[in-house]
Motif scaffolding. Sequence first.
Motif, mmCIF file in Angstrom:
data_model
loop_
_atom_site.group_PDB
_atom_site.id
_atom_site.type_symbol
_atom_site.label_atom_id
_atom_site.label_comp_id
_atom_site.label_asym_id
_atom_site.label_seq_id
_atom_site.Cartn_x
_atom_site.Cartn_y
_atom_site.Cartn_z
ATOM 1 N N GLY A 23 4.023 9.716 15.280
ATOM 2 C CA GLY A 23 4.172 10.137 13.899
ATOM 3 C C GLY A 23 4.104 11.644 13.776
ATOM 4 O O GLY A 23 3.959 12.358 14.757
ATOM 5 N N ALA A 24 4.214 12.128 12.543
ATOM 6 C CA ALA A 24 4.154 13.566 12.286
ATOM 7 C C ALA A 24 2.808 14.138 12.713
ATOM 8 O O ALA A 24 2.697 15.300 13.061
ATOM 9 N N SER A 25 1.755 13.294 12.706
ATOM 10 C CA SER A 25 0.440 13.787 13.081
ATOM 11 C C SER A 25 0.375 14.147 14.568
ATOM 12 O O SER A 25 -0.524 14.849 14.985
ATOM 13 N N ALA A 26 1.333 13.654 15.366
ATOM 14 C CA ALA A 26 1.347 13.967 16.795
ATOM 15 C C ALA A 26 1.827 15.396 17.046
ATOM 16 O O ALA A 26 1.581 15.959 18.092
ATOM 17 N N ALA A 27 2.513 15.983 16.082
ATOM 18 C CA ALA A 27 3.031 17.341 16.233
ATOM 19 C C ALA A 27 1.910 18.351 16.005
ATOM 20 O O ALA A 27 0.913 18.066 15.353
ATOM 21 N N THR A 28 2.094 19.553 16.550
ATOM 22 C CA THR A 28 1.137 20.630 16.374
ATOM 23 C C THR A 28 1.058 21.023 14.906
ATOM 24 O O THR A 28 2.086 21.143 14.244
ATOM 25 N N ALA A 29 -0.131 21.232 14.396
ATOM 26 C CA ALA A 29 -0.313 21.616 12.999
ATOM 27 C C ALA A 29 -0.015 23.103 12.796
ATOM 28 O O ALA A 29 -0.298 23.920 13.656
ATOM 29 N N CYS A 30 0.551 23.419 11.645
ATOM 30 C CA CYS A 30 0.788 24.816 11.255
ATOM 31 C C CYS A 30 -0.470 25.311 10.542
ATOM 32 O O CYS A 30 -0.935 24.665 9.605
ATOM 33 N N CYS A 36 5.622 28.367 9.950
ATOM 34 C CA CYS A 36 5.783 28.086 11.370
ATOM 35 C C CYS A 36 7.142 27.461 11.639
ATOM 36 O O CYS A 36 7.687 26.761 10.791
ATOM 37 N N ILE A 37 7.648 27.702 12.834
ATOM 38 C CA ILE A 37 8.871 27.066 13.295
ATOM 39 C C ILE A 37 8.494 26.182 14.476
ATOM 40 O O ILE A 37 7.930 26.656 15.461
ATOM 41 N N ARG A 38 8.815 24.892 14.356
ATOM 42 C CA ARG A 38 8.505 23.955 15.433
ATOM 43 C C ARG A 38 9.540 24.031 16.555
ATOM 44 O O ARG A 38 10.726 24.180 16.305
ATOM 45 N N GLU A 39 9.067 23.876 17.779
ATOM 46 C CA GLU A 39 9.952 23.686 18.915
ATOM 47 C C GLU A 39 10.570 22.289 18.777
ATOM 48 O O GLU A 39 10.101 21.470 17.987
ATOM 49 N N THR A 40 11.590 22.004 19.543
ATOM 50 C CA THR A 40 12.245 20.705 19.441
ATOM 51 C C THR A 40 11.319 19.553 19.829
ATOM 52 O O THR A 40 11.520 18.434 19.393
ATOM 53 N N ASN A 41 10.268 19.820 20.600
ATOM 54 C CA ASN A 41 9.315 18.777 20.980
ATOM 55 C C ASN A 41 8.158 18.645 19.982
ATOM 56 O O ASN A 41 7.238 17.869 20.202
ATOM 57 N N GLY A 42 8.167 19.419 18.892
ATOM 58 C CA GLY A 42 7.130 19.327 17.868
ATOM 59 C C GLY A 42 6.036 20.373 17.997
ATOM 60 O O GLY A 42 5.252 20.558 17.081
ATOM 61 N N ARG A 65 15.675 22.971 14.278
ATOM 62 C CA ARG A 65 14.235 23.229 14.165
ATOM 63 C C ARG A 65 13.727 22.834 12.789
ATOM 64 O O ARG A 65 14.454 22.852 11.804
ATOM 65 N N VAL A 66 12.453 22.514 12.748
ATOM 66 C CA VAL A 66 11.754 22.218 11.503
ATOM 67 C C VAL A 66 10.893 23.425 11.159
ATOM 68 O O VAL A 66 10.179 23.947 12.015
ATOM 69 N N VAL A 67 10.984 23.870 9.909
ATOM 70 C CA VAL A 67 10.132 24.955 9.423
ATOM 71 C C VAL A 67 9.035 24.329 8.574
ATOM 72 O O VAL A 67 9.290 23.404 7.793
ATOM 73 N N VAL A 68 7.826 24.841 8.737
ATOM 74 C CA VAL A 68 6.689 24.372 7.958
ATOM 75 C C VAL A 68 6.177 25.544 7.134
ATOM 76 O O VAL A 68 5.831 26.590 7.684
ATOM 77 N N ASN A 69 6.158 25.377 5.806
ATOM 78 C CA ASN A 69 5.578 26.390 4.937
ATOM 79 C C ASN A 69 4.181 25.934 4.566
ATOM 80 O O ASN A 69 4.003 25.011 3.776
ATOM 81 N N ASN A 70 3.188 26.573 5.155
ATOM 82 C CA ASN A 70 1.799 26.231 4.887
ATOM 83 C C ASN A 70 1.087 27.405 4.210
ATOM 84 O O ASN A 70 -0.124 27.560 4.326
#
Length: 113
Positions: A23-30, A36-42, A65-70
Motif C-alpha cells: 500500500g501507500a504506507s509502504a512508500a517513504t514518507a515525505c 518531495c518527488i518519489r523515485e519510481t520504487n516509492g 514520478r509522484v510529487v507529494v506536497n506536505n
Amino acid sequence: MRKIAMALTALSLVGAGLAAAPGASAATACPSGAVCIRETNGDILNKNIFYSYGAHNLDNVTGFRVVVNNQTGGAGFRECTGYNGTNCSPVYRATGEYEPIDYTPINSLVLVA
C-alpha cells in the motif's frame, strides 16, 4: 450455481491480491513542511526533498514520478520545464500525493507561499 462459485473464487483471489499488494504506507514518507518527488520504487531521496521557497533545479529526475506536497499553511509548488523556475505550471496547493506524471521535461520546482 457454477457462475456464482466462479465469481466467489475470483473475488477471493482479487481480495487476496489486494491484501498482499503493498500500500501507500509502504512508500517513504515525505517530511512535514516539504515537497518531495518519489523515485519510481516509492523511495524519496534526500536530494528530492525541498523545504525552502523559490526555485530548485532537478538533477536526473526522469520518468513518471509522484510529487507529494506536505507543506503547511496552504503553501504550494509549480513544475517548470526551464531551469531556475522558468516556464512553469500554475501553482498546486492541495496537500498529499499527486497523480504520476512524466518528469522527463521538468527541470525545476518552485515552492511558493
